[in-house]
Write a protein that holds these residues in place. Structure first.
Motif, PDB file in Angstrom:
ATOM      1  N   SER A   1      82.650  45.587  49.588  1.00  0.00           N
ATOM      2  CA  SER A   1      81.659  46.072  48.503  1.00  0.00           C
ATOM      3  C   SER A   1      81.647  47.657  48.793  1.00  0.00           C
TER       4      SER A   1
ATOM      5  N   SER B   1      78.671  50.638  47.792  1.00  0.00           N
ATOM      6  CA  SER B   1      77.531  51.271  47.031  1.00  0.00           C
ATOM      7  C   SER B   1      77.453  52.706  47.467  1.00  0.00           C
TER       8      SER B   1
ATOM      9  N   SER C   1      72.399  43.545  48.153  1.00  0.00           N
ATOM     10  CA  SER C   1      73.616  42.750  47.594  1.00  0.00           C
ATOM     11  C   SER C   1      74.461  42.132  48.733  1.00  0.00           C
TER      12      SER C   1
ATOM     13  N   ASN D   1      82.125  44.125  44.764  1.00  0.00           N
ATOM     14  CA  ASN D   1      81.307  44.871  43.792  1.00  0.00           C
ATOM     15  C   ASN D   1      81.472  46.405  44.372  1.00  0.00           C
ATOM     16  N   SER D   2      81.310  47.169  43.121  1.00  0.00           N
ATOM     17  CA  SER D   2      81.164  48.395  43.215  1.00  0.00           C
ATOM     18  C   SER D   2      79.853  49.129  42.450  1.00  0.00           C
TER      19      SER D   2
ATOM     20  N   SER E   1      69.263  43.066  43.253  1.00  0.00           N
ATOM     21  CA  SER E   1      70.582  42.154  43.360  1.00  0.00           C
ATOM     22  C   SER E   1      70.874  41.790  44.540  1.00  0.00           C
TER      23      SER E   1
ATOM     24  N   SER F   1      79.606  39.031  42.273  1.00  0.00           N
ATOM     25  CA  SER F   1      80.706  39.415  42.557  1.00  0.00           C
ATOM     26  C   SER F   1      81.542  40.044  41.921  1.00  0.00           C
ATOM     27  N   TYR F   2      82.502  40.788  41.967  1.00  0.00           N
ATOM     28  CA  TYR F   2      83.408  41.530  41.160  1.00  0.00           C
ATOM     29  C   TYR F   2      82.810  42.399  40.022  1.00  0.00           C
ATOM     30  N   ASN F   3      81.749  42.940  40.247  1.00  0.00           N
ATOM     31  CA  ASN F   3      80.998  43.706  39.478  1.00  0.00           C
ATOM     32  C   ASN F   3      81.109  45.367  39.519  1.00  0.00           C
TER      33      ASN F   3
ATOM     34  N   SER G   1      78.657  37.360  37.850  1.00  0.00           N
ATOM     35  CA  SER G   1      79.901  38.153  38.275  1.00  0.00           C
ATOM     36  C   SER G   1      80.730  38.507  36.997  1.00  0.00           C
TER      37      SER G   1
END
Length: 345
Positions: free
Chosen positions: A29, A31, A40, A45-46, A56, A60-62, A76
């Motif tokens: 991920s 940030s 998180s 995630n990005s 949070s 995932s995959y957000n 997600s």
């Protein structure tokens, strides 16, 4: 570059515990921003923005972009873009929110698309909704609202245009011009069109037990009503004000003993004063079935002249139309518009 004990890589060289500006984690991920997604643990995630996804932990995959957006993200496959948008999105998933303050009330709904400043859903668990436009809103599953301030309150309803509103299931409101709704008592669907002028580029079809089509004849410029059997009624477009030249046809019955060969097309006939129906019965006639009995005109200037024979009076096509169609024909005749029934014979 320093490496934290949790496996986070702080690309700015700051202490990771203070919320570095760019942080990559072992769960793949990313940030970017002050205190972005500090708790998180989801994968792929990005996060981009100051204090984005602040509380949070899961999900995932957000993709989340915008300061203080998706603060409590826990689902997600979401895409959230805009300042303070989707702040309470904790369930559902597969939701797209674009616009500052958009999706403020959405909590657990899934597969929603909200685009525009303050675009939202009316309840936290609404699913499959689409709201596009500033302050647009959807209040039930499958609703679509497009336009600033548009509101789709009923399930599977459609509101298009600034301020357009729907309240019942399946209702349609397009710029307050085209409205469709289902009647509560009969359960029949009604479509209303409020237009100063309507133009049709093709045929307007009315499917059902007895299908009809309405279209404009390009060659003759007539308005044509065509049945499924090929029988058509035309409203002619060649009318000129002040010129009245309506010619009508009337079914007749030939008097007994008349020479049928003499009643060729073009022959002048006179009314005998008698009436009968199609079967020749003269008793208990209805106004809709009364046929005048005619015979060949044999005297000059006979005041009983009824008309000119246009075909063999012993052979004719029977044309059956609804009573409403007859009323339509009578109404257009009052406007000096010729109505013609064209058959295959």
């Amino acid at each position: 570059m320093s490496i934290s004990s949790s496996g986070n890589a702080n690309l700015t060289g700051e202490d990771p515990s203070k919320g570095g500006e760019i942080v990559t984690t072992q769960n793949q991920s990313l940030s970017v921003g002050y205190n972005a997604a500090p708790q998180s643990v989801g994968i792929l995630n990005s996060f981009l923005g100051s204090q984005v996804a602040l509380y949070s932990r899961t999900g995932s995959y957000n993709v989340v972009v915008g300061g203080e957006s998706a603060l409590r993200l826990a689902s997600s496959y979401n895409c959230v873009i805009g300042y303070s948008s989707a702040t309470s999105l904790v369930g559902g998933g597969a939701t797209t929110v674009v616009g500052a303050l958009a999706g403020a009330t959405i909590v657990s709904g899934r597969a929603n698309t909200l685009v525009g400043c303050a675009a939202d859903v009316g309840a936290g668990n609404v699913e499959d909704a689409v709201a596009i436009g500033s302050a647009s809103s959807v209040g039930a599953k499958g609703g679509v609202a497009i336009g600033a301030g548009a509101t789709a309150g009923g399930a599977l309803s459609l509101a298009i245009g600034a301020g357009a509103q729907t309240a019942s299931e399946g209702e349609i409101n397009i710029m307050n011009r085209v409205c469709g709704y289902r009647a509560a008592q009969s359960n029949k669907y009604t479509l209303e069109l409020n237009a100063d002028l309507m133009r049709l580029g093709g045929a307007l079809s009315f499917p059902g037990p007895s299908s009809w089509a309405v279209f404009g004849d390009v060659a003759s410029k007539d308005l044509v009503f065509l049945s499924e059997d090929g029988v058509s009624t035309r409203l002619t477009g060649s009318f000129r004000p002040g010129v009245l030249n309506f010619i009508g046809q009337h079914r007749c019955r030939v008097a007994e003993g008349e020479d049928l060969l003499a009643l060729r097309p073009g022959a002048v006939v006179v009314a005998t004063g008698a009436y009968c129906d199609l079967d020749g019965c003269e008793d208990l006639l209805d106004v809709d079935e009364a046929l005048p009995v005619v015979t060949l005109c044999r005297r000059a200037r006979d005041p009983r002249v009824f008309g000119v024979s246009c075909k063999n009076l012993t052979e004719f096509n029977e044309l059956r139309i609804p009573y409403a169609s007859k009323l339509l024909v009578q109404e257009v005749e009052t406007m000096a518009i010729a109505t013609r029934f064209v058959t295959d014979a």
